[in-house]
Motif scaffolding. Structure first.
Motif, PDB file in Angstrom:
ATOM      1  N   GLU A   1      -4.016   7.624  -3.418  1.00 55.73           N
ATOM      2  CA  GLU A   1      -2.759   8.290  -3.769  1.00 55.73           C
ATOM      3  C   GLU A   1      -1.708   7.907  -2.744  1.00 55.73           C
ATOM      4  OE1 GLU A   1      -3.952  12.322  -3.936  1.00 55.73           O
ATOM      5  OE2 GLU A   1      -3.702  12.675  -1.802  1.00 55.73           O
ATOM      6  N   PRO A   2      -0.454   7.964  -3.165  1.00 55.46           N
ATOM      7  CA  PRO A   2       0.591   7.513  -2.243  1.00 55.46           C
ATOM      8  C   PRO A   2       0.624   8.361  -0.985  1.00 55.46           C
ATOM      9  CG  PRO A   2       1.449   7.793  -4.456  1.00 55.46           C
ATOM     10  CD  PRO A   2       0.073   8.358  -4.461  1.00 55.46           C
ATOM     11  N   LYS A   3       0.805   7.678   0.096  1.00 52.97           N
ATOM     12  CA  LYS A   3       0.901   8.368   1.375  1.00 52.97           C
ATOM     13  C   LYS A   3       2.386   8.566   1.639  1.00 52.97           C
ATOM     14  CE  LYS A   3      -1.608   6.345   4.538  1.00 52.97           C
ATOM     15  NZ  LYS A   3      -1.795   5.432   5.650  1.00 52.97           N
ATOM     16  N   HIS A   4       2.873   9.765   1.381  1.00 52.61           N
ATOM     17  CA  HIS A   4       4.316   9.962   1.513  1.00 52.61           C
ATOM     18  C   HIS A   4       4.646  10.535   2.858  1.00 52.61           C
ATOM     19  CE1 HIS A   4       6.220   8.662  -2.026  1.00 52.61           C
ATOM     20  NE2 HIS A   4       5.378   9.296  -2.800  1.00 52.61           N
TER      21      HIS A   4
ATOM     22  N   ASP B   1      11.500  11.213  -6.781  1.00 51.26           N
ATOM     23  CA  ASP B   1      10.621  12.181  -7.412  1.00 51.26           C
ATOM     24  C   ASP B   1       9.344  12.271  -6.607  1.00 51.26           C
ATOM     25  OD1 ASP B   1      11.469  11.304 -10.804  1.00 51.26           O
ATOM     26  OD2 ASP B   1      12.449  12.571  -9.325  1.00 51.26           O
ATOM     27  N   ARG B   2       8.823  13.472  -6.549  1.00 55.56           N
ATOM     28  CA  ARG B   2       7.575  13.570  -5.834  1.00 55.56           C
ATOM     29  C   ARG B   2       6.477  12.894  -6.639  1.00 55.56           C
ATOM     30  NH1 ARG B   2       6.602  19.193  -5.009  1.00 55.56           N
ATOM     31  NH2 ARG B   2       8.842  19.393  -5.051  1.00 55.56           N
ATOM     32  N   SER B   3       5.577  12.290  -5.926  1.00 59.59           N
ATOM     33  CA  SER B   3       4.548  11.535  -6.626  1.00 59.59           C
ATOM     34  C   SER B   3       3.680  12.463  -7.443  1.00 59.59           C
ATOM     35  CB  SER B   3       3.674  10.817  -5.610  1.00 59.59           C
ATOM     36  OG  SER B   3       2.484  10.423  -6.232  1.00 59.59           O
TER      37      SER B   3
ATOM     38  N   ASP C   1       2.591   2.592   0.567  1.00 57.96           N
ATOM     39  CA  ASP C   1       1.402   2.812   1.371  1.00 57.96           C
ATOM     40  C   ASP C   1       0.557   3.865   0.666  1.00 57.96           C
ATOM     41  OD1 ASP C   1       2.431   1.106   3.121  1.00 57.96           O
ATOM     42  OD2 ASP C   1       3.013   2.576   4.633  1.00 57.96           O
ATOM     43  N   ALA C   2      -0.742   3.704   0.777  1.00 63.97           N
ATOM     44  CA  ALA C   2      -1.589   4.646   0.066  1.00 63.97           C
ATOM     45  C   ALA C   2      -2.765   5.046   0.927  1.00 63.97           C
ATOM     46  CB  ALA C   2      -2.085   4.021  -1.237  1.00 63.97           C
ATOM     47  N   ALA C   3      -3.249   6.244   0.628  1.00 69.20           N
ATOM     48  CA  ALA C   3      -4.491   6.684   1.247  1.00 69.20           C
ATOM     49  C   ALA C   3      -5.611   6.398   0.259  1.00 69.20           C
ATOM     50  CB  ALA C   3      -4.414   8.172   1.546  1.00 69.20           C
ATOM     51  N   GLY C   4      -6.794   6.207   0.746  1.00 69.30           N
ATOM     52  CA  GLY C   4      -7.910   5.920  -0.145  1.00 69.30           C
ATOM     53  C   GLY C   4      -8.520   4.571   0.154  1.00 69.30           C
ATOM     54  N   ARG C   5      -9.274   4.078  -0.812  1.00 71.07           N
ATOM     55  CA  ARG C   5      -9.975   2.825  -0.572  1.00 71.07           C
ATOM     56  C   ARG C   5      -9.682   1.875  -1.726  1.00 71.07           C
ATOM     57  NH1 ARG C   5     -15.320   1.733  -1.835  1.00 71.07           N
ATOM     58  NH2 ARG C   5     -16.188  -0.053  -0.729  1.00 71.07           N
ATOM     59  N   LEU C   6      -9.341   0.656  -1.379  1.00 72.67           N
ATOM     60  CA  LEU C   6      -9.042  -0.341  -2.401  1.00 72.67           C
ATOM     61  C   LEU C   6      -9.845  -1.592  -2.090  1.00 72.67           C
ATOM     62  CD1 LEU C   6      -7.330  -1.481  -4.747  1.00 72.67           C
ATOM     63  CD2 LEU C   6      -5.576  -2.043  -3.102  1.00 72.67           C
ATOM     64  N   VAL C   7     -10.656  -2.006  -3.053  1.00 69.81           N
ATOM     65  CA  VAL C   7     -11.460  -3.216  -2.872  1.00 69.81           C
ATOM     66  C   VAL C   7     -11.086  -4.177  -3.974  1.00 69.81           C
ATOM     67  CG1 VAL C   7     -13.764  -4.152  -2.683  1.00 69.81           C
ATOM     68  CG2 VAL C   7     -13.310  -1.817  -1.946  1.00 69.81           C
ATOM     69  N   ILE C   8     -10.650  -5.365  -3.573  1.00 66.73           N
ATOM     70  CA  ILE C   8     -10.299  -6.366  -4.570  1.00 66.73           C
ATOM     71  C   ILE C   8     -11.201  -7.565  -4.375  1.00 66.73           C
ATOM     72  CG2 ILE C   8      -8.553  -8.045  -5.194  1.00 66.73           C
ATOM     73  CD1 ILE C   8      -6.514  -5.871  -4.965  1.00 66.73           C
ATOM     74  N   ASP C   9     -11.903  -7.919  -5.445  1.00 69.40           N
ATOM     75  CA  ASP C   9     -12.807  -9.061  -5.385  1.00 69.40           C
ATOM     76  C   ASP C   9     -13.820  -8.912  -4.251  1.00 69.40           C
ATOM     77  OD1 ASP C   9     -12.785 -10.824  -7.386  1.00 69.40           O
ATOM     78  OD2 ASP C   9     -11.142 -12.049  -6.595  1.00 69.40           O
TER      79      ASP C   9
END
Lengths: 527, 355, 340
Positions: free
Chosen positions: A262-265, A274-276, A313-321
Motif C-alpha cells: 500500500e502507498p506509503k504516504h 485524495d487519500r489513498s 513509494d510503497a510498503a510491503g513486498r514486491l517480487v518481479i521475476d
C-alpha cells in the motif's frame, strides 16, 4: 411529427481530406438518435458542427424547419443545443453550481444567481439525481461530473442534448442508470443525440441509429430493425470476430508477487491529493497467464499501478521475476518489465518525436541499438520496419512524428515497443481505451500471443467484456481491497455484484496459497 | 521543415533588428550610419571578427549551460551564479591555491577544471534540493544566483582580495596562468577554441549518444521516459552537472582569458545565455550560431556606442529582447502549426489511406 | 515557461548539417578580411565608466567633464558606459590599436585592466580616476575627499541637535571609506562625544538607500552624509518625508561627488556637497597626454589643487548655517590646507 433537426447534404473538408461528405439526417422531437462509427469516421466533426465549434463547407442545418447558422458554441446554447463532451469541460476547482453559472445566459459575472440555482434544482428534481453541487468538481467522481455536465447542458435551455461517448468512464450500474435517464428525457419530449461505439447500449436505448464510415453515412435505420452484425458491417466494412482467449496452460512460475502493498504516504506527499484507498494489496501473476483486475473506477486501480511503476513509494513486498525489490519507488525494474500505460499520449509516447525514436525508447540503450553509450541508428531502420509490418503500424514514414498517427496506431507503437523485448511481466492499463474495433482486436490478439509465448500479464481494464474475454484469472477490486474470484467459474452477474461490493464474503482477500493457484480450475473455491 | 525554421528564425531576428532601427531613426539616430558602424564593429575586419568571437565565447558556454539543462527538463536559470562561482574558483586556484611555480599547461588546466567543477557543484546544490526537499529548480537556481553574488563579494573582501588594497577585487592572475592570446591588440584567447570544442562535444552527445537521447526524451515527456525505465532523476542531475559545469567554465575562461582579475561585476552572461539557448532552439549548433550573433550584436553596439553618434548602451539589449519576443511568438505559432498538421495526418491515416 | 521545441522533434544528424557552412564562412572571413588602417592625426580620447552615464552622480559628472575637455582640446571622444572590468581589457586593447591618445577609466576597477594593456603600448596613456595605487604605465587620479569630508563632518557636528550623525556609502571601497574617515574625524574635532554611524548599501538601488536612511533617521540621526551616486535619490526622499512628518526636528543631508545642493527633491535640507571637480582633473591629464608629457604615477587631487572642494548650499546660508559656523569652517579649512 416534424423533425427537430435536419441536416441537408452537409460537407466538411480539412485541407484535401473530406471528413464529412454530403451527410443528411432527420432527428424527430422526443427521439433518441444514435450515431455510430469508428474513430475518424466523422462523428466528432458532425458533433462539432452541431455544437458550433466548426462550420460546414456546404449544406444546411435546419432547426424546426428553419435554416440556422451555428456560428459559435454560445450560439448553439442559444438555439437550445446542449453538448456533453467525453472529456468534460468543467473547471475543476469550482463547484458544480459555479460551473453552471459560468455559462448562464445572463453572463458569468452575475455568479451563482437565484435563477441558476432554481434551474439546476429543477433538473435535479426531475431527474431524481442527488448530485453534490457545492463541492469543487475535481473532488467528485466521474459519474457525478457527468451528471453536472448534463444538468449544465439541460439548464441552458436544452431542446437537443448531444452526448459524446457518455458511458466510456462509467460502471455497468451507472451505465444503466444513465441510459434510463436518457429514455426518461426522451419521454419528456427532449431529443437526445447519442454518440458511442458500444453497440449494445446504442441498440438498447436508441429509437433510430445512423452509422458513419469514412465521412459517409452507411446506414440509417430504426434500432430494432438491424442486427448487430449488420451494424458492424456498416461500421467497418467487414465482419470482425472478437478474439476469444484460449486458456493458457496453468501453473507457470510467478513473475509478479505483491504482498500487502500500500502507498506509503508521508505528510508532504499526500497534501492536496485524495487519500489513498488502496489497502494491503496482495496479488500474483504467473508466467503465461493474464490476470485481470476489474472494479469500479476509483477503487484503487490508479494507486496499484502507481505502486507497480514505482511512482509512489510503497510498503510491503514486491517480487518481479523472482527478484525482490528492496526499495519501492526505485523504478529500476521498469527496464525489465513492460508497461502499457493508461494515457498513451501523456505517459506512453513522446509525441513530437519520430516513430523511430518512440519505438526505440525502451531498447535504445541495449545492444545492438547502441554500444558504449553511442546510438547505432543505422541498425534501427530494418528492425523497426520489421516491427512496423509485424504490428501493422500504418504510417508512411517511420521518421514522421508520432503525433501524426491515429490513436490506434499510436497504441500499436506502444504495444510493439513493450512486447518486442519479450519482458517476463507486462502491466497493461486500459490497453484498448478509445480504439476502434479493428485496432482493439489487434491489440488484444497481440497480448494473447505474448501470453502464449510465456509472458505474465496484469490487465487493469475498464471494459468488462474485453477483460473477461482475455483474463485467465480475475481479481475484483473494491474500495481498495483486492479479492480473487473463481473466474472462469463465476458468472457475469456475480462479478457485477462483487464490483459493487455485494456478496464479497464469498471471496477472500489476497491471493490464495500456491495450492489455490494450482487448483483454481478444479472447482469453486471455498470461502 | 528545418530549413523553414531557420528562415523564420533569421527573419525574426532581422525583423526585430529592423523594428529597433526604425525606433532609433525616430529618435534621431541615422539608421544607415548605425548599420555601417555595426558592420565595422562586428564583421568588417579581423579585429572586429576577433571581438565578436571573444564576446561570443562566454555566451556560447552559458547558452550551452541553459540548453543542456532545459533539454532535460531542468529549468536551470542559475547560469549566472554558477559562472560567478566558477570564476571565483578559478581565481582562488590561480592566485591562492596553486604554487606560482606550477608550469602553465597543468596550471591552466587545473584552473579551468576547478572553475567548471565549482560551477557544477553550485548547480548540484539546486538539483539536490529538488531531489531531497522538492524545491523547484527554477526557484532555487534564481536564489542561488544571489547567494553566489554575495558570497563572491564576501570572498573578494577577504580571501581573494588583492594585497595592499581595500577595494573588493582579487589579485591579478599570474601572467603564465592567463590563457594565451592569439592576436595582438585583441582579447582573442584560446578559450574560444575550448568553447567551440565543448559545443561540438555537446552536439555529438546530444545527437549520437544514449545520454543525449534520454535527456531529450525526459525534457519532452518526463512521465513517458520514467515508464520506459529511463533513470530520470539521475539523468537530470547529470545534465545539471554538465550544464552548470559549462557555466562555471565560462566564468573561469572569462577570468583567465580576458579580465585576468576579478570583481563582482562580471557581466550578465548567465542570463544572456538563456536568451542564446532559446534563440538556438536548445541545440548546441544553434546555440553556437546564436552566440555568434549575440556576440556580433554586442561588438557592433559597442562601436556604435563609442562613436560620435553615441548610440545608447541599451540598444543591443533592446534588440536582443525584441528578438526573444519574436522567437517566442514564432515558436508558439509554429508549434500550433505542427500540431494542426499532425491532426490532419491523423485523419488521413484513419480514413485508411495513411499507409 | 514556453520553450520552442520544434527543432527537438527530429534529433537526427541531418538537420544540423545545414548550419555547418555558416561556421566555415566565419573562419574564411577571418582570414580573408584585412587589417584596418587607422588614419587621421586628430587627438582621440576615450572615457569608460562602470555605471550609467545618466546616474546623476559619479558617472554622469565624469562623462560631462570628459565632453567638456574634449571640446576644449578639439579631441575626438568615445564614451562607453556599463563597462565591466572584464569588458574593459578588450575595450582598452581595441582603443590602443586605434591609436587613442588617452583613455580615462572612471573608477578604481579599471586600474588592473589598464595596467595590463599599458604593457603593450607606448602611444596610449591611461588615466584612472578614484584609485590610489601606483602601477607601471598608468596615471591614477586619487580624488581625496577626506578633507572636504572632514569639513562636512565639522559642519554636521555643529548642526546636529541629537549628537548622532550618519554616513551611507555605495560600497566599501577605499575612496568611500576615506569619506567616512574624514567625516568622522571632522565631527569628533568639533564634538568629541558625537556618534557617527556608517552603512554601505548600493550605488544604484534607490530603495535600499532609502530604507537605510529611514533607519538612520529613526535612530535619531539628524545629519546624513551620503556617497551613493544614483541611489542618492532614495536618501533625499527619506530626508524629505522625515522633514514633512516632523517639521520641528529637521534632518539634513550632504551631497557628494557632484554638486547636489540643487537636487529637486530636498534642496532646502541639503546643507552642502563635497564636490570633485572632474573637469579640472581631466583637463589637467588631457593636456599633458596630448603633449605627450603625461607621466605614470599618482596624482593626488585634493583641496590644495582645488579639485576636491566643499560647496555650501547658498539657500541655507545665514539661516541654518549661521555666519559663526561659516567662519569656523573657514578656520578649519585653513588648518587643513596648512597641515598638508
Amino acid at each position: 411529427m416534424s423533425p427537430l433537426l435536419e441536416l441537408i447534404r452537409i460537407t466538411r473538408r480539412f485541407g484535401n481530406l473530406t471528413a464529412l461528405s454530403e451527410v443528411s439526417l432527420r432527428v424527430n422531437t422526443g427521439e433518441v438518435f444514435g450515431i455510430l462509427g469508428e474513430n475518424g469516421a466523422g462523428k466528432s466533426t458532425l458533433m462539432h458542427l452541431l455544437a458550433g465549434a466548426l462550420q460546414p463547407n456546404s449544406g444546411q442545418i435546419l432547426l424546426e424547419g428553419q435554416k440556422v447558422v451555428i456560428s459559435s458554441p454560445r450560439r448553439a446554447f442559444e438555439l437550445g443545443i446542449g453538448m456533453v463532451y467525453q472529456h468534460f469541460k468543467l473547471v475543476g476547482t469550482q463547484t458544480g453550481m459555479e460551473n453552471l453559472a459560468l455559462f448562464a445566459p445572463g453572463g458569468w459575472w452575475r455568479g451563482v444567481s437565484a435563477e441558476v440555482r432554481q434551474t439546476a434544482d429543477r433538473w435535479r428534481r426531475e431527474l431524481n439525481w442527488n448530485v453534490e453541487m457545492h463541492r469543487p468538481v475535481e473532488r467528485l467522481s466521474v459519474s457525478e461530473q457527468q451528471r453536472i455536465e448534463i444538468i449544465k447542458a439541460l439548464s441552458l435551455g436544452g431542446r437537443l442534448l448531444i452526448l459524446d461517448e457518455p458511458t466510456a468512464a462509467l460502471t455497468p450500474a451507472q451505465v444503466d442508470s444513465l441510459l434510463s435517464t436518457v429514455r426518461q428525457l426522451a419521454e419528456r419530449g427532449l431529443t437526445v443525440l447519442l454518440v458511442s461505439h458500444k453497440l449494445a447500449e446504442i441498440k438498447s436505448v436508441c429509437d433510430r441509429i445512423m452509422i458513419l464510415r469514412q465521412g459517409r453515412m452507411t446506414l440509417e435505420a430504426a434500432a430494432d430493425d438491424v442486427s448487430t452484425s449488420e451494424i458492424i458491417t456498416a461500421m467497418i466494412g467487414k465482419d470482425i470476430s472478437l478474439p476469444t482467449a484460449a486458456r493458457a496452460p496453468q501453473g507457470g512460475r510467478s513473475v509478479l508477487e505483491l504482498e500487502h502493498a500500500e502507498p506509503k504516504h508521508r505528510g508532504r506527499h499526500s497534501f492536496g491529493r485524495d487519500r489513498s484507498v488502496l489497502k494491503a494489496a496482495s496479488l500474483r501473476v504467473n508466467a503465461g497467464e493474464i490476470a485481470g483486475i476489474c472494479g469500479v473506477e476509483g477503487s484503487g486501480q490508479i494507486e496499484l499501478s502507481a505502486i507497480l511503476t514505482g511512482e509512489t513509494d510503497a510498503a510491503g513486498r514486491l517480487v518481479i521475476d523472482g527478484i525482490p525489490l528492496t526499495k519501492f519507488g526505485a523504478r529500476r525494474h521498469l527496464k525489465d518489465i513492460g508497461v502499457i500505460p493508461a494515457d498513451r499520449q501523456k505517459e506512453g509516447l513522446i509525441l513530437p518525436w519520430s516513430i523511430h525514436n518512440n519505438l526505440a525508447l525502451k531498447a535504445h540503450d541495449r545492444r545492438p541499438f547502441s554500444r558504449w553509450g553511442i546510438l547505432r541508428r543505422r541498425g534501427w531502420s530494418d528492425h523497426h520496419e520489421r516491427i512496423k509490418r509485424q504490428f501493422d503500424i500504418r504510417a508512411g514514414d517511420l521518421r514522421m512524428p508520432v503525433v501524426g498517427l491515429s490513436g490506434g496506431n499510436q497504441q500499436k507503437v506502444i504495444v510493439a515497443r513493450e512486447l518486442e523485448l519479450k519482458p517476463g511481466f507486462l502491466l497493461a492499463i486500459n490497453p484498448t481505451r478509445g480504439l476502434d474495433v479493428g485496432a482493439a482486436a489487434f491489440v488484444m490478439q497481440q497480448m494473447l500471443t505474448a501470453r502464449d509465448g510465456g509472458m505474465g500479464i496484469l490487465l487493469i481494464h475498464d471494459d468488462l467484456d474485453e477483460l473477461l474475454r482475455l483474463s485467465d484469472r480475475l481479481y475484483v477490486m473494491y474500495a481498495g481491497h483486492l479479492y480473487e474470484t473463481p473466474w472462469p467459474d463465476a458468472t457475469r452477474r456475480q462479478i457485477g455484484a462483487w464490483m459493487l461490493g455485494n456478496e464479497l464474503e464469498s471471496l477472500r482477500s489476497g491471493p490464495r496459497g500456491d495450492d489455490g493457484f494450482r487448483d483454481r480450475r478444479n472447482g469453486p473455491v471455498q470461502p | 521543415m528545418f530549413l523553414l525554421e531557420i528562415i523564420f528564425t533569421v527573419g525574426g531576428c532581422a525583423l526585430a533588428a529592423g523594428a529597433v532601427l526604425i525606433l532609433l531613426a525616430l529618435m534621431g539616430f541615422p539608421p544607415g550610419h548605425i548599420l555601417e558602424l555595426w558592420y565595422r564593429g562586428a564583421v568588417a575586419d579581423r579585429y572586429a571578427l576577433a571581438d565578436t568571437l571573444t564576446k561570443a565565447c562566454p555566451l556560447l558556454l552559458t547558452g550551452l549551460a541553459a540548453a543542456i539543462t532545459f533539454r532535460a527538463g531542468v529549468f536551470n536559470i542559475g547560469a549566472q551564479g554558477q559562472l560567478l562561482v566558477g570564476a571565483a574558483m578559478a581565481v582562488a586556484m590561480s592566485t591562492r591555491l596553486l604554487s606560482p611555480h606550477t608550469p602553465p599547461l597543468p596550471g591552466i588546466t587545473m584552473c579551468l577544471f576547478a572553475g567548471a567543477g565549482a560551477g557544477a557543484a553550485w548547480g548540484l546544490l539546486a538539483s539536490l534540493l529538488e531531489l531531497w526537499r522538492k524545491v523547484p529548480v527554477v526557484l532555487s537556481t534564481i536564489l542561488l544566483n544571489f547567494t553566489a553574488l554575495y558570497a563572491v563579494k564576501i570572498l573578494l573582501h577577504s580571501y581573494l582580495q588583492a594585497h595592499g588594497t581595500s577595494a573588493p577585487q582579487s589579485s591579478q592572475i599570474p601572467p603564465h596562468f592567463c590563457l594565451p592570446v592569439m592576436m595582438k591588440y585583441t582579447s582573442l584567447h584560446i578559450g574560444v577554441l575550448i568553447a567551440a570544442a565543448v559545443a561540438m562535444v555537446a552536439e555529438f552527445v546530444q545527437v549520437m549518444t544514449v545520454f543525449g537521447f534520454q535527456t531529450t526524451a525526459i525534457g519532452l515527456n518526463e512521465a513517458a521516459s520514467r515508464l520506459v525505465g529511463i533513470p530520470v532523476a539521475a539523468r537530470q542531475i547529470q545534465a545539471m552537472l554538465i550544464g552548470a559545469g559549462c557555466a562555471g567554465l565560462a566564468g573561469a575562461i572569462q577570468i583567465l582569458g580576458v579580465a585576468h582579475f576579478m570583481t563582482a561585476k562580471i557581466g550578465n552572461y548567465g542570463y544572456a545565455g538563456i536568451a542564446v539557448a532559446l534563440l538556438g532552439r536548445l541545440d548546441p549548433m544553434g546555440v553556437a550560431v546564436a552566440a555568434l550573433f549575440f556576440g556580433a550584436l554586442d561588438a557592433g553596439a559597442q562601436r556604435a556606442e563609442e562613436s560620435s553618434i553615441g548610440l545608447p548602451h541599451e540598444t543591443s539589449n533592446i534588440i536582443k529582447a525584441v528578438i526573444i519576443l519574436a522567437m517566442l511568438i514564432i515558436g508558439a505559432w509554429s508549434m500550433r502549426r505542427t500540431l494542426r498538421s499532425g491532426l490532419w495526418q491523423q485523419r488521413n491515416t484513419e480514413t485508411g489511406d495513411g499507409a | 515557461m514556453t520553450i520552442p521545441t520544434n527543432s527537438r522533434t527530429n534529433p537526427t544528424r541531418q538537420s544540423h548539417r545545414s548550419v555547418y557552412p555558416f561556421f566555415v564562412l566565419i573562419t574564411l572571413a577571418f582570414f580573408l578580411t584585412g587589417t584596418p588602417v587607422v588614419q587621421g592625426r586628430v587627438f582621440r580620447m576615450a572615457f569608460i565608466c562602470s555605471g550609467s552615464i545618466t546616474d546623476g552622480g559619479w558617472n554622469q559628472d565624469g562623462r560631462d567633464a570628459a565632453v567638456k575637455v574634449a571640446k576644449a582640446l578639439h579631441a575626438k571622444l568615445s564614451v562607453l558606459e556599463h563597462v565591466t572590468p572584464i569588458r574593459a581589457t578588450s575595450i582598452m586593447r581595441d582603443f590602443c590599436r586605434r591609436h587613442y591618445g588617452l583613455i580615462i577609466g572612471h573608477g578604481y576597477e579599471f586600474l588592473v585592466p589598464a595596467t595590463q594593456v599599458a604593457r603593450m603600448t607606448t602611444h596610449t596613456r591611461f588615466a584612472i580616476s578614484g584609485a590610489d595605487k601606483v602601477e607601471p604605465g598608468v596615471t591614477t587620479m586619487n580624488f581625496d575627499l577626506t578633507q572636504p569630508s572632514y569639513e562636512l563632518g565639522a559642519l554636521a557636528a555643529m548642526i546636529s541637535r541629537t549628537g548622532k550623525i550618519g554616513f551611507i556609502g555605495g560600497e566599501a571601497i577605499p575612496s568611500v571609506e576615506a569619506c567616512y574617515k574624514g567625516f568622522k574625524a571632522g565631527a569628533r574635532a568639533v564634538n568629541p562625544k558625537i556618534r557617527v554611524a556608517q552603512a554601505y548599501t548600493s550605488w544604484d538601488q534607490v530603495g535600499l538607500s532609502k530604507t537605510q536612511a529611514q533607519a538612520f533617521i529613526q535612530q535619531g540621526i539628524d545629519v546624513i552624509y551620503q556617497n551613493v551616486d544614483a541611489a542618492s535619490q532614495g536618501v533625499f526622499e527619506a530626508v524629505k518625508s522625515a522633514n514633512r512628518r516632523h517639521p520641528g526636528h529637521p534632518v539634513y543631508v550632504f551631497g557628494c561627488n557632484g554638486n547636489q545642493n540643487n537636487n529637486p527633491t530636498c534642496s532646502r535640507y541639503t546643507l552642502a556637497s563635497a564636490v570633485i571637480r572632474l573637469d579640472r582633473a581631466f583637463m589637467h591629464v588631457a593636456i599633458l597626454a596630448k603633449a605627450g608629457k603625461l607621466k605614470a604615477g599618482v596624482i593626488n587631487e585634493t583641496m590644495a589643487n582645488h579639485v576636491c572642494i566643499v560647496v555650501l548650499n547658498p539657500k541655507l546660508l545665514g539661516r541654518v548655517i549661521t555666519p559663526a559656523m561659516e567662519h569656523r569652517l573657514v578656520v578649519i579649512r585653513k588648518h587643513l590646507l596648512a597641515a598638508k
